[in-house]
Scaffold this motif. Structure first.
Motif, PDB file in Angstrom:
ATOM      1  N   ASP A  86      -5.477 -54.928   8.527  1.00  0.00           N
ATOM      2  CA  ASP A  86      -5.586 -53.689   7.749  1.00  0.00           C
ATOM      3  C   ASP A  86      -6.156 -52.585   8.644  1.00  0.00           C
ATOM      4  O   ASP A  86      -6.461 -52.814   9.814  1.00  0.00           O
ATOM      5  N   TRP A  87      -6.314 -51.418   8.071  1.00  0.00           N
ATOM      6  CA  TRP A  87      -6.824 -50.272   8.821  1.00  0.00           C
ATOM      7  C   TRP A  87      -8.165 -50.584   9.491  1.00  0.00           C
ATOM      8  O   TRP A  87      -8.440 -50.081  10.583  1.00  0.00           O
ATOM      9  N   ASP A  88      -9.008 -51.416   8.825  1.00  0.00           N
ATOM     10  CA  ASP A  88     -10.342 -51.697   9.358  1.00  0.00           C
ATOM     11  C   ASP A  88     -10.296 -52.239  10.786  1.00  0.00           C
ATOM     12  O   ASP A  88     -11.181 -51.976  11.590  1.00  0.00           O
ATOM     13  N   ASP A  89      -9.250 -53.023  11.068  1.00  0.00           N
ATOM     14  CA  ASP A  89      -9.183 -53.653  12.382  1.00  0.00           C
ATOM     15  C   ASP A  89      -8.916 -52.644  13.496  1.00  0.00           C
ATOM     16  O   ASP A  89      -9.103 -52.954  14.665  1.00  0.00           O
ATOM     17  N   LEU A  90      -8.466 -51.447  13.119  1.00  0.00           N
ATOM     18  CA  LEU A  90      -8.139 -50.451  14.144  1.00  0.00           C
ATOM     19  C   LEU A  90      -9.374 -49.819  14.783  1.00  0.00           C
ATOM     20  O   LEU A  90      -9.270 -49.217  15.847  1.00  0.00           O
ATOM     21  N   VAL A  91     -10.522 -49.959  14.128  1.00  0.00           N
ATOM     22  CA  VAL A  91     -11.726 -49.366  14.721  1.00  0.00           C
ATOM     23  C   VAL A  91     -12.470 -50.383  15.581  1.00  0.00           C
ATOM     24  O   VAL A  91     -13.454 -50.035  16.228  1.00  0.00           O
ATOM     25  N   ARG A  92     -11.988 -51.645  15.588  1.00  0.00           N
ATOM     26  CA  ARG A  92     -12.647 -52.654  16.422  1.00  0.00           C
ATOM     27  C   ARG A  92     -12.575 -52.259  17.894  1.00  0.00           C
ATOM     28  O   ARG A  92     -11.581 -51.725  18.359  1.00  0.00           O
ATOM     29  N   LYS A  93     -13.645 -52.571  18.617  1.00  0.00           N
ATOM     30  CA  LYS A  93     -13.733 -52.139  20.023  1.00  0.00           C
ATOM     31  C   LYS A  93     -12.680 -52.800  20.909  1.00  0.00           C
ATOM     32  O   LYS A  93     -12.299 -52.283  21.950  1.00  0.00           O
ATOM     33  N   PHE A 101     -14.530 -42.845  10.645  1.00  0.00           N
ATOM     34  CA  PHE A 101     -13.509 -43.890  10.706  1.00  0.00           C
ATOM     35  C   PHE A 101     -12.314 -43.444  11.567  1.00  0.00           C
ATOM     36  O   PHE A 101     -11.903 -44.143  12.493  1.00  0.00           O
ATOM     37  N   VAL A 102     -11.821 -42.258  11.259  1.00  0.00           N
ATOM     38  CA  VAL A 102     -10.660 -41.751  12.013  1.00  0.00           C
ATOM     39  C   VAL A 102     -11.047 -41.497  13.467  1.00  0.00           C
ATOM     40  O   VAL A 102     -10.275 -41.776  14.387  1.00  0.00           O
ATOM     41  N   ARG A 103     -12.250 -40.990  13.672  1.00  0.00           N
ATOM     42  CA  ARG A 103     -12.739 -40.752  15.042  1.00  0.00           C
ATOM     43  C   ARG A 103     -12.722 -42.054  15.838  1.00  0.00           C
ATOM     44  O   ARG A 103     -12.270 -42.105  16.985  1.00  0.00           O
ATOM     45  N   ASP A 104     -13.212 -43.135  15.201  1.00  0.00           N
ATOM     46  CA  ASP A 104     -13.277 -44.409  15.916  1.00  0.00           C
ATOM     47  C   ASP A 104     -11.878 -44.955  16.226  1.00  0.00           C
ATOM     48  O   ASP A 104     -11.679 -45.610  17.247  1.00  0.00           O
ATOM     49  N   ILE A 105     -10.919 -44.683  15.359  1.00  0.00           N
ATOM     50  CA  ILE A 105      -9.541 -45.097  15.664  1.00  0.00           C
ATOM     51  C   ILE A 105      -9.039 -44.349  16.895  1.00  0.00           C
ATOM     52  O   ILE A 105      -8.508 -44.945  17.830  1.00  0.00           O
ATOM     53  N   GLY A 136       4.882 -34.545  13.955  1.00  0.00           N
ATOM     54  CA  GLY A 136       4.746 -34.600  12.499  1.00  0.00           C
ATOM     55  C   GLY A 136       4.415 -36.005  12.023  1.00  0.00           C
ATOM     56  O   GLY A 136       3.553 -36.196  11.163  1.00  0.00           O
ATOM     57  N   GLY A 137       5.072 -37.004  12.621  1.00  0.00           N
ATOM     58  CA  GLY A 137       4.823 -38.382  12.246  1.00  0.00           C
ATOM     59  C   GLY A 137       3.364 -38.769  12.426  1.00  0.00           C
ATOM     60  O   GLY A 137       2.771 -39.474  11.604  1.00  0.00           O
ATOM     61  N   ALA A 138       2.795 -38.276  13.528  1.00  0.00           N
ATOM     62  CA  ALA A 138       1.405 -38.619  13.816  1.00  0.00           C
ATOM     63  C   ALA A 138       0.459 -38.023  12.785  1.00  0.00           C
ATOM     64  O   ALA A 138      -0.617 -38.568  12.532  1.00  0.00           O
ATOM     65  N   ARG A 139       0.878 -36.901  12.195  1.00  0.00           N
ATOM     66  CA  ARG A 139       0.023 -36.329  11.144  1.00  0.00           C
ATOM     67  C   ARG A 139      -0.013 -37.244   9.937  1.00  0.00           C
ATOM     68  O   ARG A 139      -1.056 -37.406   9.308  1.00  0.00           O
ATOM     69  N   TRP A 140       1.127 -37.865   9.608  1.00  0.00           N
ATOM     70  CA  TRP A 140       1.127 -38.857   8.532  1.00  0.00           C
ATOM     71  C   TRP A 140       0.195 -40.016   8.882  1.00  0.00           C
ATOM     72  O   TRP A 140      -0.551 -40.511   8.040  1.00  0.00           O
ATOM     73  N   ASN A 141       0.241 -40.479  10.151  1.00  0.00           N
ATOM     74  CA  ASN A 141      -0.634 -41.573  10.585  1.00  0.00           C
ATOM     75  C   ASN A 141      -2.098 -41.240  10.325  1.00  0.00           C
ATOM     76  O   ASN A 141      -2.851 -42.020   9.753  1.00  0.00           O
ATOM     77  N   TYR A 142      -2.447 -40.070  10.806  1.00  0.00           N
ATOM     78  CA  TYR A 142      -3.831 -39.611  10.708  1.00  0.00           C
ATOM     79  C   TYR A 142      -4.261 -39.524   9.251  1.00  0.00           C
ATOM     80  O   TYR A 142      -5.311 -40.035   8.853  1.00  0.00           O
ATOM     81  N   LEU A 143      -3.410 -38.919   8.428  1.00  0.00           N
ATOM     82  CA  LEU A 143      -3.778 -38.722   7.024  1.00  0.00           C
ATOM     83  C   LEU A 143      -3.853 -40.055   6.273  1.00  0.00           C
ATOM     84  O   LEU A 143      -4.693 -40.236   5.387  1.00  0.00           O
ATOM     85  N   ALA A 144      -2.973 -40.998   6.678  1.00  0.00           N
ATOM     86  CA  ALA A 144      -3.017 -42.310   6.028  1.00  0.00           C
ATOM     87  C   ALA A 144      -4.347 -42.994   6.315  1.00  0.00           C
ATOM     88  O   ALA A 144      -4.991 -43.558   5.403  1.00  0.00           O
ATOM     89  N   ALA A 145      -4.782 -42.943   7.570  1.00  0.00           N
ATOM     90  CA  ALA A 145      -6.053 -43.566   7.945  1.00  0.00           C
ATOM     91  C   ALA A 145      -7.212 -42.893   7.217  1.00  0.00           C
ATOM     92  O   ALA A 145      -8.124 -43.547   6.697  1.00  0.00           O
ATOM     93  N   TRP A 146      -7.149 -41.566   7.170  1.00  0.00           N
ATOM     94  CA  TRP A 146      -8.197 -40.793   6.501  1.00  0.00           C
ATOM     95  C   TRP A 146      -8.247 -41.168   5.020  1.00  0.00           C
ATOM     96  O   TRP A 146      -9.335 -41.397   4.452  1.00  0.00           O
TER      97      TRP A 146
END
Lengths: 340, 295, 277
Positions: free
Chosen positions: A140-147, A186-190, A160-170
């Motif tokens: 899930d999204w949580d695993d994306l902030v793992r070091k 959270f988004v910063r850590d990703i 544009g696609g990356a904006r969807w990525n960012y907003l989904a994580a947010w």
């Protein structure tokens, strides 16, 4: 002798220039339509255009030639604003279509209400693409902030696609923590885990697939399917997160252009045909989620149910999201400044 | 050789002077050739190998199919059309500019040379922006062009203008240092001997600057074919219509058709073969003329 | 104006050649650039300054100028050697090599970027060996230098080559007869003759590198503050419909390149005058 050679060259130049000009004028007289779209829709529209042409011949006895232009969603919108005479636009996000109104009054402000489902005949969502066997065990999204996890995404500033990525994580973080500050962290850590930031979505796919960089690639669902199908079956797996965003790529007739060219009827029919069962099935075939629930149900195996939220729900519309997060001095700039 | 020679002459001083005074020792020659080849391998030969390997990886048929596909053909035709217009114009401009700059002294010369260089220095990204600002429908000339139904931007003329802009300096820049280094004595004596300006240019100057012209045209042509960034902004990317070869290659790459993308790229690499042919032809003609003159 | 300011000469054609030069340049170069500068000038000073002095933008200037300078220097040294070898020596494969030199221009920059990253990524043909040496090229600042060296490669070679081909051997022979050794001849006879071409090639390679976009983005990694070049920021601004912001940064790059080229051209004109006396 040299003079004649020069004048012949000059003549050739002028003729060619004239041909270029008149060629553009000539193309207008045939029943043609210019659809200005973004990158990942190539495969879908290639097939859809044939289906529509067949339908139009049967209906009106007129041949249609749909010309296509693909590129990054934002730069495609800019081309239309700057004079590319698109009859219809089929872009990645509503913000880019809004720009056609805001910056050039090419379409009315309420364009999105003119067609069903917010003018999005097909939708998609953001999923996570991982390498075969999911070696980093990303669920899930949580695993994306793992070091220990490297994340690949294109740059939200240019894609544009990356904006969807960012907003989904947010949005996920917002649902989970219920707090904007936590979402920011959270988004910063990703993004701190991103080793390569490509300007465009397909460039990022190639970084992940061909250069084998990163453990997880945040992507459109349709792009993820395409990567799995075309670039190496059995080499990648799609992980569907628990919560994600409903990506609505909108379509619109470009009023100013169709009125000038007299193609409104055709353009209108072209977009309306997107909502027919035939076209909906085509969208499903090309990994877009059909907006018609019945057709979507036919593809239930392909599209698992996800808890999806819209940009309107989470961010109060695209204009808002863009201004708060992606414009200069916005949240994304703050994140970049903090991690680098 | 040298040991025999020194033996015959019986002196040690004669030994190292067998090579000509204007040549380097063999080890220096080998070292320089080695450095040059090493550098070119890393930056030229290997990247080219990647492209060719990619193009022919799946066999000749796939390669042939990729370059004969209708969209590819349209892109090739468009690129050739653009080159056929842009290169002659910039050739004439280059020769004229170099003549004015190299044969005369006037104020503001370095500014003029610098202005000629400027297209090199402007990012393709900015070039695109410049012409959108000037010719786009939100731009300064855009509304006027639209009123007269003139398609410039997002059509072939726009592509031609942008490429002419980007490749403007090549011939001029090739000729200016060459003509400056040659000075103007030969032209002056030709004129003093009664030839008119045109004859002097044709018979005296042109043979002297021939190689500069050839290099300039080759570079101008190469760049005109390969230009991407600025064209991408003003072309509108309409499939089969306003996609030049580089844009078509990008389309293919973005469709994950890597082999096809490299196949079309290999055509641009084929330019090198044209370069070899042109240079050999000129060499051969020179040689023949020299023989005729000697006989 | 200029007509009156030139020194007298028996050679004809000044009016027409300079006239055409100025006309063509005016049409295709000066009007568009003028319009562009005017467009930037409509911004308020505060807006302009804010756009061009942002921390992220400044970091990109450092990378763009630094990497371009290194790439141009590499091209100066190796380009001169390549030109020399191609003109003066005979060796196997010379013709082919000679023809290949122009390829960086003909190859669309994106193709070049893809080819280079394929080679220099840590899984690539060359990259895997560099990795052993502890050198990472792809997705680092070194990658930017590699791409910029590639795209500027033809400039020095192709400006030096014709001058070298044209250089009279008699001068070198005279120098040798007068007792100079090869190194002295190189320093006193050959280098001065090549200097204008060398400087031109260097300046052009540098200027071209500053503006390069297509090939770099594939190999740079594009991380803000680290491997993000200035042209990418211009694209990012335009992508947000911020044309003035894009034009502002573009103007800074344009003026910097102009001043740099002007300096080198003036230097060259000055040395040319002094060496002739």
């Amino acid at each position: 002798m040299p003079r004649s050679r020069f004048s012949r060259l000059a003549l050739a130049g002028v003729t060619a220039l004239a041909l270029g000009l008149s060629g553009a004028a000539l193309a207008q007289q045939a029943a043609t339509l210019l659809n200005v779209s973004y990158d990942p829709t190539r495969e879908f529209y290639r097939e859809y255009n044939n289906a529509f042409a067949a339908h139009w011949v049967a209906e009106k006895g007129q041949r249609v030639n749909v010309r296509m232009s693909h590129g990054g969603s934002g730069s495609q919108a800019r081309s239309v604003i700057d004079g590319l005479d698109a009859d219809v636009v089929t872009l990645a996000l509503a913000y880019d279509v809004d720009a056609l109104h805001d910056r050039a009054q090419l379409i009315p402000e309420d364009w999105q209400t003119r067609l069903p489902q917010n003018s999005s005949p097909y939708t998609s969502t953001i999923v996570l693409l991982v390498r075969a066997g999911n070696p980093k065990n990303i669920r899930d999204w949580d695993d994306l902030v793992r070091k220990d996890v490297q994340v690949i995404t294109p740059n939200p500033k240019t894609s544009g696609g990356a904006r969807w990525n960012y907003l989904a994580a947010w949005g996920y973080a917002l649902e989970k923590f219920g707090d904007e500050d936590k979402a920011y962290e959270f988004v910063r850590d990703i993004f701190a885990n991103v080793p390569v930031l490509d300007p465009a979505a397909r460039g990022a796919t190639n970084t992940f697939v061909q250069r084998r960089i990163g453990d997880v690639f945040i992507a459109w669902e349709n792009e993820a399917f395409l990567a799995v199908e075309q670039l190496g079956q059995g080499q990648y797996e799609i992980v569907v997160p628990s919560v994600s965003i409903l990506a609505e790529p909108p379509v619109s007739v470009v009023d100013r252009n169709v009125d000038r060219k007299g193609t409104r009827e055709l353009a209108q029919a072209y977009l309306e045909f997107l909502y027919t069962d035939e076209a909906q099935r085509l969208a499903g075939k090309h990994y877009y989620r059909p907006s018609n629930p019945e057709i979507l149900a036919e593809f239930a195996e392909r599209f698992p149910e996800v808890n999806l939220h819209t940009v309107d729900e989470w961010f109060g519309g695209w204009r808002n999201a863009q201004e708060t997060h992606f414009n200069d001095g916005g949240v994304f700039d703050r994140i970049l400044a903090e991690i680098h | 050789m040298s040991t025999i020679a020194s033996h015959i002459h019986g002196t040690r001083a004669a030994a190292p002077t067998w090579r000509r005074a204007t040549e380097e020792p063999a080890w220096v020659r080998r070292l320089l050739i080695g450095i040059a080849l090493g550098f070119l391998s890393l930056f030229l030969v290997l990247p080219l190998t990647v492209v060719l390997y990619g193009a022919f990886e799946q066999g000749l048929q796939v390669w042939y199919a990729a370059i004969t596909e209708p969209d590819a053909q349209a892109a090739i035709r468009l690129t050739l059309l653009v080159v056929a217009i842009v290169v002659p114009i910039n050739l004439v401009f280059g020769v004229m500019a170099a003549w004015a700059i190299a044969k005369f002294e006037f104020r503001g010369k370095s500014v003029l040379i610098t202005l000629i260089d400027l297209p090199f220095a402007i990012s393709p990204v900015v070039v695109g922006l410049i012409f959108v600002i000037l010719l786009g429908s939100q731009g300064w000339l855009g509304p006027w062009l639209a009123e007269h139904d003139l398609r410039v931007i997002f059509a072939v003329p726009g592509i031609i203008i942008v490429i002419a802009f980007g490749t403007m300096p090549f011939v001029a820049r090739e000729l200016i240092p060459l003509m400056q280094q040659q000075g103007k004595e030969e032209e002056e004596s030709s004129l003093t001997l009664g030839a008119n300006g045109w004859q002097t240019f044709w018979r005296v100057t042109l043979p002297n600057i021939k190689w500069g012209v050839i290099y300039g045209v080759i570079l101008c042509n190469a760049r005109a074919m390969g230009e991407f960034g600025a064209v991408a902004v003003v072309s509108g990317r309409i499939r089969g219509e306003t996609n030049t070869m580089p844009l078509h290659i990008e389309v293919l790459y973005n469709e994950y058709l890597f082999t096809a993308a490299f196949a079309v790229s290999s055509l641009l690499a084929g330019l090198a073969i044209v370069t070899i042919a042109v240079k050999s032809l000129v060499d051969w003609r020179d040689e023949r003329q020299r023989h005729q003159a000697a006989a | 104006m200029t007509l009156a300011l030139r020194q007298p000469s028996v050679i004809p054609g000044f009016g027409i050649t300079l006239g055409f030069t100025l006309f063509y340049m005016g049409l295709i170069l000066l009007i568009p650039i003028g319009a562009f500068l005017l467009y930037t000038a409509q911004m308020s000073w505060a807006d302009f300054w804010q756009a061009v002095s942002h921390r992220q933008v400044v970091a990109s200037y450092k990378l763009s100028f630094g990497a371009s300078l290194i790439a141009a220097l590499l091209n100066l040294v190796f380009g001169a050697i390549v030109a020399w070898v191609l003109v003066r020596y005979q060796f196997f494969g010379k013709r082919v090599i000679d023809a290949l030199v122009d390829l960086p221009f003909a190859m669309p920059t994106a193709v070049a970027g893809i080819a280079l990253v394929t080679l220099y990524a840590s899984t690539g043909w060359v990259g895997q060996y560099l990795e052993i040496l502890g050198l990472r090229v792809a997705y680092t600042q070194l990658g930017v230098v590699v791409a910029l060296t590639y795209i500027g490669l033809p400039f020095v070679v192709r400006t030096v080559q014709p001058v070298l081909e044209d250089l009279e051997r008699e001068l070198e022979e005279a120098s040798a007869i007068l007792g100079a050794n090869r190194l002295t001849t190189l320093r006193r006879v050959i280098l001065p003759a090549l200097l204008p071409a060398l400087l031109t090639g260097f300046a052009l390679a540098f200027a071209r590198a500053l503006g390069e976009y297509g090939s770099v983005i594939f190999i740079a990694g594009n991380l803000p503050f680290r491997t993000e070049i200035t042209p990418l920021l211009i694209v990012a601004k335009a992508e947000q419909y911020d044309y003035p912001g894009a034009a502002a940064i573009g103007t800074v790059m344009l003026l910097a390149a102009f001043v740099l080229l002007l300096l080198i051209n003036t230097l060259q004109w000055w040395t040319a005058r002094h060496s002739r006396r």
